[in-house]
Design an enzyme around this catalytic site. Structure first.
Site, short mmCIF file in Angstrom:
data_model
loop_
_atom_site.label_atom_id
_atom_site.label_comp_id
_atom_site.label_asym_id
_atom_site.label_seq_id
_atom_site.Cartn_x
_atom_site.Cartn_y
_atom_site.Cartn_z
N TRP A 24 10.49 5.35 -2.95
CA TRP A 24 10.86 6.66 -3.28
C TRP A 24 10.65 7.59 -2.21
O TRP A 24 12.92 7.75 -2.71
CB TRP A 24 10.16 7.22 -3.96
CG TRP A 24 10.32 8.74 -4.84
CD1 TRP A 24 11.18 8.82 -6.55
CD2 TRP A 24 10.45 9.48 -4.52
NE1 TRP A 24 11.90 9.60 -6.43
CE2 TRP A 24 10.97 10.60 -5.77
CE3 TRP A 24 9.70 9.86 -4.05
CZ2 TRP A 24 11.47 12.04 -5.24
CZ3 TRP A 24 9.72 11.64 -3.36
CH2 TRP A 24 10.36 12.14 -4.25
N ARG A 26 -4.69 -0.32 4.48
CA ARG A 26 -3.22 0.97 5.26
C ARG A 26 -3.90 1.84 5.75
O ARG A 26 -4.69 1.58 6.60
CB ARG A 26 -3.00 1.27 3.41
CG ARG A 26 -2.80 0.57 2.48
CD ARG A 26 -2.02 1.84 1.29
NE ARG A 26 -1.58 1.02 0.33
CZ ARG A 26 -0.86 1.40 -0.39
NH1 ARG A 26 -0.23 2.86 -0.85
NH2 ARG A 26 -0.40 0.44 -1.61
N ASN A 79 -6.78 -1.24 -1.16
CA ASN A 79 -6.04 -0.03 -0.01
C ASN A 79 -6.55 0.26 0.82
O ASN A 79 -5.64 0.70 2.00
CB ASN A 79 -5.71 0.92 -1.14
CG ASN A 79 -4.49 0.77 -2.32
OD1 ASN A 79 -4.30 0.80 -4.06
ND2 ASN A 79 -3.36 -0.05 -2.00
N GLU A 128 0.04 -5.97 -23.60
CA GLU A 128 1.98 -7.30 -23.42
C GLU A 128 1.91 -6.32 -21.94
O GLU A 128 0.95 -5.44 -21.56
CB GLU A 128 2.36 -6.46 -24.77
CG GLU A 128 2.28 -7.33 -25.96
CD GLU A 128 2.55 -8.08 -26.28
OE1 GLU A 128 3.67 -8.05 -25.19
OE2 GLU A 128 1.76 -8.80 -26.75
N HIS A 156 4.21 9.99 -2.78
CA HIS A 156 2.75 10.04 -2.97
C HIS A 156 1.79 11.48 -3.87
O HIS A 156 2.04 11.57 -4.60
CB HIS A 156 1.27 9.98 -2.13
CG HIS A 156 1.37 8.59 -1.58
ND1 HIS A 156 1.86 7.15 -2.03
CD2 HIS A 156 1.61 7.54 0.00
CE1 HIS A 156 1.13 6.56 -1.65
NE2 HIS A 156 1.16 6.44 0.11
N ASP A 213 3.55 1.78 -8.96
CA ASP A 213 3.99 1.21 -7.66
C ASP A 213 4.95 1.75 -7.70
O ASP A 213 6.37 2.90 -8.34
CB ASP A 213 3.80 0.42 -8.09
CG ASP A 213 4.33 -0.35 -6.43
OD1 ASP A 213 4.12 -0.10 -5.91
OD2 ASP A 213 4.79 -1.68 -6.96
N SER A 226 -9.50 -1.58 -4.50
CA SER A 226 -10.05 -2.01 -3.04
C SER A 226 -9.10 -2.76 -1.94
O SER A 226 -10.03 -2.32 -0.98
CB SER A 226 -10.96 -2.89 -4.16
OG SER A 226 -10.65 -3.95 -4.41
#
Length: 248
Positions: free
Chosen positions: A33, A79, A76, A215, A45, A28, A74
Site C-alpha cells: 500500500w 525484518r 517478523n 472457511e 503500517h 497483509d 514470530s
C-alpha cells in the site's frame, strides 16, 4: 464423534445462512500500500492501524464474538530493526490511545503468542489492558503478538512430554480435545472464518490447528483499505458456504 469435532461443529454455522462466531484476519499488504503511493513502509503500517480500528468497531456492530488479528509473527523478527521499532511504537500507541474506547465499547482484550518476550514497557501496557477489559463481553479482540502456530504446537507437545515423563498422563490417551486445551486459544470458540488480505494465498504459520475446518477467504484488498464493507462482504460470503466438517 469425538469431543473436538463436536466443538468445531456448532449448529449456528453448520449450513448456509450461519454467522461466524470467530473471525481471524492475516492483515497483509501494508508495505505494498505504501509502495504504490511512494511512501515509506511505516506509512502503510500507520494506515494498517487505522484499518484495525475500523475492523474492531465493525466486528462489534456485526455481532462477531471473537476477532483475532495477526499483528506480529514470530518470524517478523527477521525484518530490519528500524521496521520492527516502528511496529513496536505503533503497538504502544494503539494500546495507549485505544484502551479507553475498547473498554467503553465492551471489548475484551486477549493476546496469544509469547508477548512477554517484547520490551517490558509493552508487556506492562498489555497486562494492564487485559486486566482492565477482562470483564467485558460484547466482543473479544485477540491480538497475536510474537505468535507462530508451529511454536504454539511445539509448546503444547513439550507440555505433554513433561507430563508423560512425570507419569501424570498416559500418552496413549491423548486426543485432539486434549491438544486444543493446551493451545493459546483454548478459551476461545472454534475458528469459523480466516481472511487474508492483499491477494496472497497462504496461512503464514497462523492458527494452523485452529484453521482445520475454518472457511478460508483470500481477498485482493490491501489491509490499509480494509473496512466495514469488506468485513460485511466476507461474512455474507461465509453465510453462503456449506460447512459439513467431513460429513455429508
Amino acid at each position: 464423534m469425538n469431543q473436538a469435532v463436536a466443538k468445531a461443529d456448532p449448529a449456528s454455522a453448520a449450513g448456509k445462512g450461519g454467522a461466524p462466531r470467530h473471525v481471524a484476519i492475516i492483515m497483509d499488504g501494508n508495505g505494498r500500500w505504501a509502495k504504490k503511493r511512494l511512501l515509506p513502509r511505516v506509512a502503510g503500517h500507520k494506515q494498517g492501524v487505522e484499518a484495525a480500528r475500523r475492523t474492531v468497531r465493525a466486528a462489534g456492530d456485526l455481532g462477531i464474538e471473537v476477532l483475532t488479528l495477526y499483528a506480529f509473527s514470530s518470524e517478523n523478527w527477521r525484518r530490519p530493526a528500524s521496521e520492527i521499532g516502528d511496529l513496536m511504537g505503533l503497538l504502544r500507541r494503539f494500546i495507549i490511545d485505544d484502551i479507553d474506547e475498547l473498554a467503553e465499547a465492551g471489548v475484551r482484550l486477549r493476546v496469544i503468542g509469547d508477548y512477554r518476550a517484547l520490551s517490558p514497557d509493552i508487556v506492562s501496557l498489555i497486562d494492564s489492558a487485559i486486566a482492565r477489559t477482562a470483564e467485558n463481553s460484547r466482543t473479544t479482540l485477540v491480538i497475536a503478538l510474537n505468535y507462530g502456530a508451529q511454536d504454539e504446537l511445539v509448546r503444547a507437545i513439550r507440555s505433554f512430554a513433561a507430563d508423560a515423563v512425570a507419569g501424570r498422563i498416559d500418552p496413549q490417551t491423548i486426543n485432539d480435545a486434549d491438544v486444543e486445551a493446551r493451545l493459546d486459544t483454548s478459551d476461545l470458540p472454534p475458528l469459523d472464518l480466516l481472511i487474508r488480505t492483499s491477494g496472497e494465498k497462504r496461512l503464514s504459520n497462523f492458527l494452523l490447528w485452529q484453521a482445520a475446518y475454518a472457511e478460508l477467504m483470500f481477498v485482493d484488498t490491501l489491509w490499509p483499505d480494509f473496512d466495514r464493507d469488506a468485513l460485511a462482504a466476507a461474512i455474507g460470503q461465509f453465510g453462503q458456504r456449506e460447512r459439513r466438517f467431513g460429513g455429508l
